[in-house]
Scaffold this motif. Structure first.
Motif, PDB file in Angstrom:
ATOM      1  N   GLY A  45      81.411  63.088 -22.695  1.00 32.34           N
ATOM      2  CA  GLY A  45      81.336  63.666 -21.359  1.00 32.34           C
ATOM      3  C   GLY A  45      80.023  63.298 -20.693  1.00 32.34           C
ATOM      4  N   ASN A  46      80.003  63.350 -19.386  1.00 35.95           N
ATOM      5  CA  ASN A  46      78.791  63.033 -18.630  1.00 35.95           C
ATOM      6  C   ASN A  46      78.117  64.303 -18.125  1.00 35.95           C
ATOM      7  OD1 ASN A  46      79.001  60.274 -18.969  1.00 35.95           O
ATOM      8  ND2 ASN A  46      80.232  59.995 -17.132  1.00 35.95           N
ATOM      9  N   SER A  47      76.784  64.270 -18.118  1.00 33.91           N
ATOM     10  CA  SER A  47      76.008  65.393 -17.606  1.00 33.91           C
ATOM     11  C   SER A  47      74.857  64.846 -16.769  1.00 33.91           C
ATOM     12  CB  SER A  47      75.462  66.234 -18.770  1.00 33.91           C
ATOM     13  OG  SER A  47      74.690  67.307 -18.286  1.00 33.91           O
ATOM     14  N   GLN A  48      74.702  65.376 -15.566  1.00 38.91           N
ATOM     15  CA  GLN A  48      73.618  64.933 -14.672  1.00 38.91           C
ATOM     16  C   GLN A  48      72.331  65.646 -15.080  1.00 38.91           C
ATOM     17  OE1 GLN A  48      74.541  62.788 -11.853  1.00 38.91           O
ATOM     18  NE2 GLN A  48      72.359  62.334 -11.813  1.00 38.91           N
ATOM     19  N   LEU A  49      71.428  64.914 -15.767  1.00 38.39           N
ATOM     20  CA  LEU A  49      70.183  65.517 -16.239  1.00 38.39           C
ATOM     21  C   LEU A  49      69.151  65.611 -15.123  1.00 38.39           C
ATOM     22  CD1 LEU A  49      69.686  63.873 -19.756  1.00 38.39           C
ATOM     23  CD2 LEU A  49      70.887  65.977 -19.166  1.00 38.39           C
ATOM     24  N   SER A  50      69.086  64.586 -14.273  1.00 38.11           N
ATOM     25  CA  SER A  50      68.166  64.589 -13.133  1.00 38.11           C
ATOM     26  C   SER A  50      68.776  63.712 -12.059  1.00 38.11           C
ATOM     27  CB  SER A  50      66.783  64.059 -13.550  1.00 38.11           C
ATOM     28  OG  SER A  50      66.856  62.665 -13.837  1.00 38.11           O
ATOM     29  N   GLU A  51      68.047  63.569 -10.958  1.00 32.66           N
ATOM     30  CA  GLU A  51      68.583  62.805  -9.826  1.00 32.66           C
ATOM     31  C   GLU A  51      68.925  61.373 -10.219  1.00 32.66           C
ATOM     32  OE1 GLU A  51      67.234  61.498  -5.286  1.00 32.66           O
ATOM     33  OE2 GLU A  51      65.952  62.839  -6.472  1.00 32.66           O
ATOM     34  N   HIS A  52      68.121  60.783 -11.135  1.00 35.08           N
ATOM     35  CA  HIS A  52      68.299  59.371 -11.476  1.00 35.08           C
ATOM     36  C   HIS A  52      68.754  59.145 -12.916  1.00 35.08           C
ATOM     37  CE1 HIS A  52      66.519  58.506  -7.639  1.00 35.08           C
ATOM     38  NE2 HIS A  52      65.376  59.096  -7.970  1.00 35.08           N
ATOM     39  N   LEU A  53      69.111  60.222 -13.631  1.00 32.94           N
ATOM     40  CA  LEU A  53      69.466  60.061 -15.047  1.00 32.94           C
ATOM     41  C   LEU A  53      70.747  60.825 -15.379  1.00 32.94           C
ATOM     42  CD1 LEU A  53      68.558  58.808 -17.758  1.00 32.94           C
ATOM     43  CD2 LEU A  53      67.327  60.942 -18.222  1.00 32.94           C
ATOM     44  N   VAL A  54      71.752  60.077 -15.844  1.00 32.28           N
ATOM     45  CA  VAL A  54      73.025  60.666 -16.287  1.00 32.28           C
ATOM     46  C   VAL A  54      73.108  60.500 -17.797  1.00 32.28           C
ATOM     47  CG1 VAL A  54      75.543  60.509 -16.169  1.00 32.28           C
ATOM     48  CG2 VAL A  54      74.187  60.152 -14.120  1.00 32.28           C
ATOM     49  N   ALA A  55      73.468  61.579 -18.489  1.00 29.21           N
ATOM     50  CA  ALA A  55      73.624  61.499 -19.946  1.00 29.21           C
ATOM     51  C   ALA A  55      75.091  61.356 -20.303  1.00 29.21           C
ATOM     52  CB  ALA A  55      73.054  62.752 -20.603  1.00 29.21           C
ATOM     53  N   ASN A  56      75.391  60.361 -21.134  1.00 29.35           N
ATOM     54  CA  ASN A  56      76.719  60.249 -21.741  1.00 29.35           C
ATOM     55  C   ASN A  56      76.620  60.923 -23.109  1.00 29.35           C
ATOM     56  OD1 ASN A  56      78.519  58.069 -23.686  1.00 29.35           O
ATOM     57  ND2 ASN A  56      79.517  59.195 -22.044  1.00 29.35           N
ATOM     58  N   ILE A  57      77.243  62.082 -23.248  1.00 29.66           N
ATOM     59  CA  ILE A  57      77.103  62.884 -24.469  1.00 29.66           C
ATOM     60  C   ILE A  57      78.311  62.662 -25.362  1.00 29.66           C
ATOM     61  CG2 ILE A  57      76.805  65.218 -25.388  1.00 29.66           C
ATOM     62  CD1 ILE A  57      75.553  65.987 -22.691  1.00 29.66           C
ATOM     63  N   ILE A  58      78.042  62.304 -26.629  1.00 29.70           N
ATOM     64  CA  ILE A  58      79.098  62.102 -27.632  1.00 29.70           C
ATOM     65  C   ILE A  58      79.074  63.310 -28.559  1.00 29.70           C
ATOM     66  CG2 ILE A  58      80.006  60.570 -29.428  1.00 29.70           C
ATOM     67  CD1 ILE A  58      77.895  58.476 -28.156  1.00 29.70           C
ATOM     68  N   ASP A  59      80.145  64.104 -28.521  1.00 34.43           N
ATOM     69  CA  ASP A  59      80.235  65.309 -29.360  1.00 34.43           C
ATOM     70  C   ASP A  59      80.751  64.895 -30.735  1.00 34.43           C
ATOM     71  OD1 ASP A  59      80.383  67.861 -30.323  1.00 34.43           O
ATOM     72  OD2 ASP A  59      82.216  68.395 -29.250  1.00 34.43           O
ATOM     73  N   LEU A  60      79.840  64.782 -31.703  1.00 34.63           N
ATOM     74  CA  LEU A  60      80.224  64.331 -33.043  1.00 34.63           C
ATOM     75  C   LEU A  60      80.778  65.498 -33.865  1.00 34.63           C
ATOM     76  CD1 LEU A  60      77.199  61.980 -33.815  1.00 34.63           C
ATOM     77  CD2 LEU A  60      79.527  61.302 -33.238  1.00 34.63           C
ATOM     78  N   PRO A  61      81.689  65.218 -34.810  1.00 39.12           N
ATOM     79  CA  PRO A  61      82.256  66.299 -35.629  1.00 39.12           C
ATOM     80  C   PRO A  61      81.169  67.086 -36.362  1.00 39.12           C
ATOM     81  CG  PRO A  61      83.494  64.265 -35.942  1.00 39.12           C
ATOM     82  CD  PRO A  61      82.282  63.905 -35.131  1.00 39.12           C
ATOM     83  N   GLY A  62      81.383  68.395 -36.505  1.00 50.87           N
ATOM     84  CA  GLY A  62      80.417  69.264 -37.184  1.00 50.87           C
ATOM     85  C   GLY A  62      80.282  68.900 -38.657  1.00 50.87           C
ATOM     86  N   THR A  63      79.060  68.961 -39.168  1.00 52.23           N
ATOM     87  CA  THR A  63      78.816  68.629 -40.576  1.00 52.23           C
ATOM     88  C   THR A  63      77.620  69.423 -41.091  1.00 52.23           C
ATOM     89  OG1 THR A  63      78.381  66.798 -42.110  1.00 52.23           O
ATOM     90  CG2 THR A  63      77.408  66.626 -39.934  1.00 52.23           C
ATOM     91  N   TYR A  64      77.651  69.754 -42.375  1.00 52.28           N
ATOM     92  CA  TYR A  64      76.602  70.603 -42.947  1.00 52.28           C
ATOM     93  C   TYR A  64      75.402  69.807 -43.457  1.00 52.28           C
ATOM     94  CZ  TYR A  64      79.811  74.549 -42.723  1.00 52.28           C
ATOM     95  OH  TYR A  64      80.652  75.529 -42.267  1.00 52.28           O
ATOM     96  N   SER A  65      75.614  68.536 -43.793  1.00 49.69           N
ATOM     97  CA  SER A  65      74.495  67.724 -44.289  1.00 49.69           C
ATOM     98  C   SER A  65      74.813  66.255 -44.071  1.00 49.69           C
ATOM     99  CB  SER A  65      74.252  67.991 -45.778  1.00 49.69           C
ATOM    100  OG  SER A  65      75.163  67.252 -46.571  1.00 49.69           O
TER     101      SER A  65
END
Length: 705
Positions: A45-65
């Motif tokens: 998913g995309n998130s607008q961090l600032s006016e000139h910076l967009v983050a493409n966030i990769i939600d990785l599967p949960g893991t304990y170690s």
């Protein structure tokens, strides 16, 4: 100035609030696919961090170690180790649960030692506070050597500060921590040095992981051989190194906890969650409460959806009437009204129920109760060859069998995983809901017992229970035929009870409605248009003879009533002599013992593309035949057989619903089973046993009623 893009890997323990944070940061700007080469969900998913910076966030599967066991843990591990050639990240956003900090710090410390830029998001501070836990966030940040930001994604708190810190990290204001959490190199000094000569970009800890797991990384054969030689030359022992590492990490974590965390006396009164579990997980009351919850779920689908469904039906009825009175009687207006409008109505009328079902399931998941259902079911599941982990895919099957079957990869035991895949399609998915709804509305009276128990809701719940019971019976039979022996363990972390995030519930409902309209809707409308053609045209010799005969009869008609009667008769015979009619008549002898007529036969064939196409098929067939502005329910209610009896009687409707509960009526499900099992053997077995079971039980239901 052009916008820059930052690639962020979102990692953390299961139940640490990672998905909540992902949803809060990205909102509706999400995509779901598969990681390359494996059937593991990839949420980005995309998130607008600032006016000139967009983050493409990769939600990785949960893991304990960083020591993976399951397929989804391997996905997260390879991305963290930079061993996934297709997914690269600039920054790691690590989610840690403040109420379980000691456990979360193990994974956190491992990520830190990979020497990549890291930001820690500390979630569940409110829960930690309720437990009497106090955390010195500044001290924790100092000891870890990376930014630590407290957030509450459920209430959108701390997100602005988190975005600022991510922007700073992207500008390398906070570079990767230079200190090791533990002295990794001392565990195998020579081997680590030689490994780093081969791969200079690796940290000391990264070098250890390459020595342990290099066979699973995409390296050329020469490099693989060189690493093997390093292991042999230095007598590198992976198990001993791993055990030594974990002991050292927990020793350091204990020190950090003592310096920065104040924990209450463990003998303090039990938390609300524990007191509630005493009731909800009780060996008697727990199961009664579970049945009550499921009953309320299915009652609500009827209670809440009735008014919007009636409104949509009425609106399309009015629209059809307007088109019929204002458009010329030519082929394209017939296509528009009886093909397109009827098809769209068949899609939209069930959107309220789809949204309500997914909304209620999201509330159960969000509140923490869904995991309790797995826990309660484990004992029963083991008796039929499954385990508690099979419950989540099976419950997900109430929504859609395709992602449910894919989620069975979390089951480590191969036999239990295969059994779960084979029986999950017996759970009544949301695509069957339109079929159940229209048939129940036709034959089951809208009667209430004690003022609140809906007869229609009870029948709906009975259908869902039938699918569940048959899934358990089939699994019990198959466990004796599938010869795989492997020990099984069921370990489940029960999340705390929390108030549902209503925004998340709303987002899920809108998203599922959108998917239903775009994915299922597209199929329904295409098949509706195709069916309009097949039911409007037929062999020219038959159609010409029919047209000539009725032209003569229409001329002989002396009253409007006679003309209307001849028109209805003409439309009915035209449908029977069309291509669709010929197809339906050819399979009628096979389905007559189940109480079905040839029109239902056509719907059975078309709905193999997707179960919900049944309703679109009925809408098109009856619109072509009757061509008036009555609703689909009214048309089906008035449908008659050739002998003048009603088509949709209680025996026929019950037989048809039982058939849809048990039959494999979905190409996509078979395709995903083939992909998950990597063989056509199991989907073929699945299709044969489900079709035979559906036919037999449908035959029994018809003759009982």
């Amino acid at each position: 100035m052009a916008q820059q893009q930052l690639h962020i890997a979102l990692v953390g323990n299961p139940n640490s609030g990672k998905t909540s944070l992902f949803n809060a940061l990205t909102g509706l700007n999400q995509k779901v696919g598969n990681f390359p080469g494996v059937t593991v969900d990839k949420k980005t998913g995309n998130s607008q961090l600032s006016e000139h910076l967009v983050a493409n966030i990769i939600d990785l599967p949960g893991t304990y170690s960083l020591y993976p066991r399951r397929a989804d843990e391997w996905v997260a591990y390879k991305v963290m180790m930079d061993a996934d050639p297709e997914i690269k990240h600039d920054l790691t956003l690590l989610v840690a649960d403040a109420s379980n900090l000691k456990r979360n710090l193990l994974f956190c410390s491992q990520i830190l030692d990979l020497k990549r830029p890291v930001v820690v998001a500390l979630t569940m501070m409110d829960l930690a506070s309720k437990k009497g836990i106090e955390i010195d966030v500044a001290g924790l940040e100092r000891d870890l050597g990376v930014p630590v930001v407290t957030v509450n994604p459920r209430k959108n708190k701390g997100l602005t500060q988190l975005k600022k810190v991510l922007v700073q990290a992207a500008k390398q204001v906070n570079p990767a921590n230079s200190r090791d959490f533990i002295p990794n190199k001392e565990m195998a000094p020579q081997a680590v040095t030689q490994m780093q000569q081969l791969q200079p970009q690796l940290s000391d800890y990264g070098a250890i992981h390459y020595l342990i797991n290099h066979e699973n990384f995409p390296l050329n054969s020469q490099l693989q051989h060189s690493i093997e030689q390093i292991e042999i030359d230095n007598k590198f022992n992976p198990s001993k190194t791993q055990a030594d590492e974990i002991m050292q990490r927990y020793t350091r974590i204990k020190t950090i906890m003592q310096q920065n965390v104040v924990e209450p006396d463990p003998l303090q009164r039990k938390l609300f969650t524990e007191r509630l579990d005493n009731l909800l997980l009780h060996r008697v009351w727990g199961y009664l409460i579970l049945l009550a919850v499921l009953f309320l779920l299915f009652q609500s689908i009827f209670w809440l959806a009735q008014f919007p469904m009636d409104a949509i039906d009425w609106s399309f009825s009015q629209l059809t009437g307007w088109f019929n009175s204002h458009l010329p009687g030519v082929w394209w207006s017939n296509l528009l009204v009886n093909g397109l409008v009827a098809g769209v109505n068949g899609v939209l009328v069930f959107v309220p129920q789809i949204m309500i079902l997914f909304g209620l399931i999201t509330i159960l998941e969000d509140s923490g109760y869904m995991a309790r259902i797995s826990f309660l079911s484990d004992k029963l599941m083991r008796k039929v060859g499954l385990n508690g982990k099979s419950v989540m895919p099976m419950i997900s099957g109430f929504a859609c069998a395709v992602p449910a079957i894919m989620s069975a990869r979390n089951i480590e035991n191969k036999k239990e995983r295969l059994l779960t895949i084979l029986v999950t399609p017996l759970m009544s998915c949301s695509a069957r809901l339109p079929v159940y709804t229209i048939l129940i509305a036709l034959v089951v009276p809208n009667h209430y017992y004690f003022g609140f128990l809906s007869m229609q809701g009870l029948v709906m719940m009975g259908l869902y229970l039938l699918g569940t019971v048959m899934a358990l019976v089939v699994s019990y039979v198959l466990k004796f035929t599938i010869k795989l022996t492997e020990k099984s363990f069921f370990i489940l972390e029960l999340p705390v009870y929390r108030a549902p995030r209503w925004k998340n519930v709303g987002v899920t409902m809108i998203e599922k409605a959108r998917i239903f309209i775009t994915d299922a809707g597209r199929i329904i409308i295409v098949i509706s248009l195709l069916l309009w053609f097949l039911s409007s045209y037929g062999p020219s010799s038959k159609m010409d003879a029919l047209d000539a005969r009725y032209a003569v009869l229409q001329q002989k008609a002396t009253t409007e009533a006679q003309q209307a009667a001849y028109t209805r008769q003409y439309n009915s015979e035209k449908l029977q002599n069309s291509y669709a009619g010929i197809l339906g008549k050819s399979i009628e002898p096979v389905i007559t013992p189940l109480g079905f007529d040839w029109k239902i036969g056509i719907a059975l064939i078309t709905s193999f593309a997707a179960r919900e196409v049944f309703v679109g098929t009925m809408a098109t067939l009856y619109s072509v035949e009757e061509n008036d502005n009555s609703t689909l329910k009214e048309k089906m209610n008035g449908a008659l057989r050739e002998d003048g009896t009603k088509v949709y009687t209680l025996p026929t409707a019950m037989s048809l619903m039982v058939f849809y509960v048990l039959a494999m009526q979905c190409m996509s499900t078979l395709a995903v089973v083939k992909r998950e099992t990597r063989s056509w053997k199991w989907p073929t077995i699945q299709f044969i046993y489900m079709t035979a079971l559906a036919y037999l039980m449908s035959y029994i239901a018809y003759h009982i009623f």
